[in-house]
Design a protein around this motif. Structure first.
Motif, PDB file in Angstrom:
ATOM      1  N   ARG A   1       0.832  -1.218   0.000  1.00 25.24           N
ATOM      2  CA  ARG A   1       0.000   0.000   0.000  1.00 25.24           C
ATOM      3  C   ARG A   1       0.859   1.258   0.000  1.00 25.24           C
ATOM      4  N   ALA A   2       1.969   1.243   0.737  1.00 24.31           N
ATOM      5  CA  ALA A   2       2.890   2.390   0.742  1.00 24.31           C
ATOM      6  C   ALA A   2       3.507   2.586  -0.637  1.00 24.31           C
ATOM      7  N   LEU A   3       3.888   1.491  -1.271  1.00 26.47           N
ATOM      8  CA  LEU A   3       4.463   1.562  -2.609  1.00 26.47           C
ATOM      9  C   LEU A   3       3.441   2.083  -3.611  1.00 26.47           C
ATOM     10  N   GLN A   4       2.213   1.609  -3.519  1.00 24.96           N
ATOM     11  CA  GLN A   4       1.165   2.081  -4.413  1.00 24.96           C
ATOM     12  C   GLN A   4       0.910   3.575  -4.223  1.00 24.96           C
ATOM     13  N   SER A   5       0.863   4.013  -2.995  1.00 28.32           N
ATOM     14  CA  SER A   5       0.637   5.426  -2.708  1.00 28.32           C
ATOM     15  C   SER A   5       1.770   6.281  -3.274  1.00 28.32           C
ATOM     16  N   SER A   6       2.995   5.832  -3.081  1.00 25.11           N
ATOM     17  CA  SER A   6       4.149   6.553  -3.599  1.00 25.11           C
ATOM     18  C   SER A   6       4.113   6.612  -5.123  1.00 25.11           C
TER      19      SER A   6
ATOM     20  N   GLY B   1       2.926   9.826 -10.231  1.00 25.75           N
ATOM     21  CA  GLY B   1       2.475   9.576 -11.598  1.00 25.75           C
ATOM     22  C   GLY B   1       3.053   8.311 -12.212  1.00 25.75           C
ATOM     23  N   CYS B   2       3.313   7.309 -11.387  1.00 30.56           N
ATOM     24  CA  CYS B   2       3.942   6.057 -11.833  1.00 30.56           C
ATOM     25  C   CYS B   2       2.951   4.903 -11.852  1.00 30.56           C
ATOM     26  N   ASP B   3       1.720   5.184 -12.240  1.00 27.67           N
ATOM     27  CA  ASP B   3       0.686   4.155 -12.229  1.00 27.67           C
ATOM     28  C   ASP B   3       1.023   2.979 -13.143  1.00 27.67           C
ATOM     29  N   GLU B   4       1.510   3.272 -14.341  1.00 29.01           N
ATOM     30  CA  GLU B   4       1.790   2.192 -15.293  1.00 29.01           C
ATOM     31  C   GLU B   4       2.924   1.281 -14.810  1.00 29.01           C
ATOM     32  N   PRO B   5       4.072   1.826 -14.372  1.00 31.55           N
ATOM     33  CA  PRO B   5       5.107   0.926 -13.855  1.00 31.55           C
ATOM     34  C   PRO B   5       4.643   0.134 -12.627  1.00 31.55           C
ATOM     35  N   PHE B   6       3.797   0.740 -11.791  1.00 30.73           N
ATOM     36  CA  PHE B   6       3.274   0.017 -10.635  1.00 30.73           C
ATOM     37  C   PHE B   6       2.408  -1.153 -11.087  1.00 30.73           C
TER      38      PHE B   6
ATOM     39  N   ALA C   1      12.179  -0.588 -13.109  1.00 28.39           N
ATOM     40  CA  ALA C   1      11.419   0.470 -13.786  1.00 28.39           C
ATOM     41  C   ALA C   1      10.577   1.256 -12.792  1.00 28.39           C
ATOM     42  N   LEU C   2       9.962   0.552 -11.851  1.00 31.45           N
ATOM     43  CA  LEU C   2       9.142   1.223 -10.844  1.00 31.45           C
ATOM     44  C   LEU C   2      10.006   2.057  -9.906  1.00 31.45           C
ATOM     45  N   GLU C   3      11.137   1.528  -9.478  1.00 31.13           N
ATOM     46  CA  GLU C   3      12.032   2.295  -8.605  1.00 31.13           C
ATOM     47  C   GLU C   3      12.574   3.532  -9.304  1.00 31.13           C
ATOM     48  N   SER C   4      12.832   3.436 -10.609  1.00 29.19           N
ATOM     49  CA  SER C   4      13.309   4.596 -11.371  1.00 29.19           C
ATOM     50  C   SER C   4      12.280   5.711 -11.391  1.00 29.19           C
ATOM     51  N   CYS C   5      11.023   5.339 -11.352  1.00 29.44           N
ATOM     52  CA  CYS C   5       9.936   6.320 -11.407  1.00 29.44           C
ATOM     53  C   CYS C   5       9.527   6.787 -10.010  1.00 29.44           C
ATOM     54  N   ALA C   6       9.314   5.842  -9.098  1.00 27.22           N
ATOM     55  CA  ALA C   6       8.705   6.164  -7.802  1.00 27.22           C
ATOM     56  C   ALA C   6       9.700   6.258  -6.653  1.00 27.22           C
ATOM     57  N   GLY C   7      10.931   5.868  -6.860  1.00 29.37           N
ATOM     58  CA  GLY C   7      11.900   5.864  -5.767  1.00 29.37           C
ATOM     59  C   GLY C   7      12.027   4.483  -5.160  1.00 29.37           C
ATOM     60  N   SER C   8      12.861   4.373  -4.143  1.00 25.41           N
ATOM     61  CA  SER C   8      13.124   3.077  -3.553  1.00 25.41           C
ATOM     62  C   SER C   8      11.897   2.516  -2.839  1.00 25.41           C
ATOM     63  N   PHE C   9      11.869   1.212  -2.743  1.00 24.43           N
ATOM     64  CA  PHE C   9      10.748   0.509  -2.124  1.00 24.43           C
ATOM     65  C   PHE C   9      10.781   0.662  -0.616  1.00 24.43           C
ATOM     66  N   PRO C  10       9.593   0.560   0.022  1.00 23.63           N
ATOM     67  CA  PRO C  10       9.563   0.641   1.492  1.00 23.63           C
ATOM     68  C   PRO C  10      10.259  -0.546   2.133  1.00 23.63           C
TER      69      PRO C  10
END
Length: 93
Positions: free
Chosen positions: A45-50, A55-60, A84-93
């Motif tokens: 949920r934290a990753l999805q929120s981030s 604006g990283c809906d597609e990589p998520f 790809a997701l980390e490049s867009c949204a940052g590091s994972f929780p």
């Protein structure tokens, strides 16, 4: 005309109903030996929120679809999607 509209609406509803969710994926991963369901939910949920806030809906969506398909081997199988997701949204929780 109405028939086309109903068919299109049905297809949209069907595609939305098949989308993977954090809750559903964590429930499935609960069968895996290294997954703690509560932590999966909170981290997911934290990753999805981030991802949504950046604006990283597609990589998520691509990452969560990969995890859902790979199940217990997701750590090894989804490295490309994770990167790809980390490049867009940052590091994972």
């Amino acid at each position: 005309m109405k028939r086309v509209l109903f068919v299109a609406l049905g297809l949209v509803m069907l595609s939305l109903g098949c989308q993977n969710t954090v809750d559903g994926v964590c429930e499935d991963l609960g069968e895996c030996p290294d997954v703690v369901p509560d932590r999966c939910l909170s981290d997911g949920r934290a990753l999805q929120s981030s991802a949504e806030s950046r604006g990283c809906d597609e990589p998520f969506e691509e990452y969560i679809d990969c995890v859902a398909g790979a199940r217990c081997s997701w750590v090894q199988s989804c490295q490309v999607e994770r990167s790809a997701l980390e490049s867009c949204a940052g590091s994972f929780p």
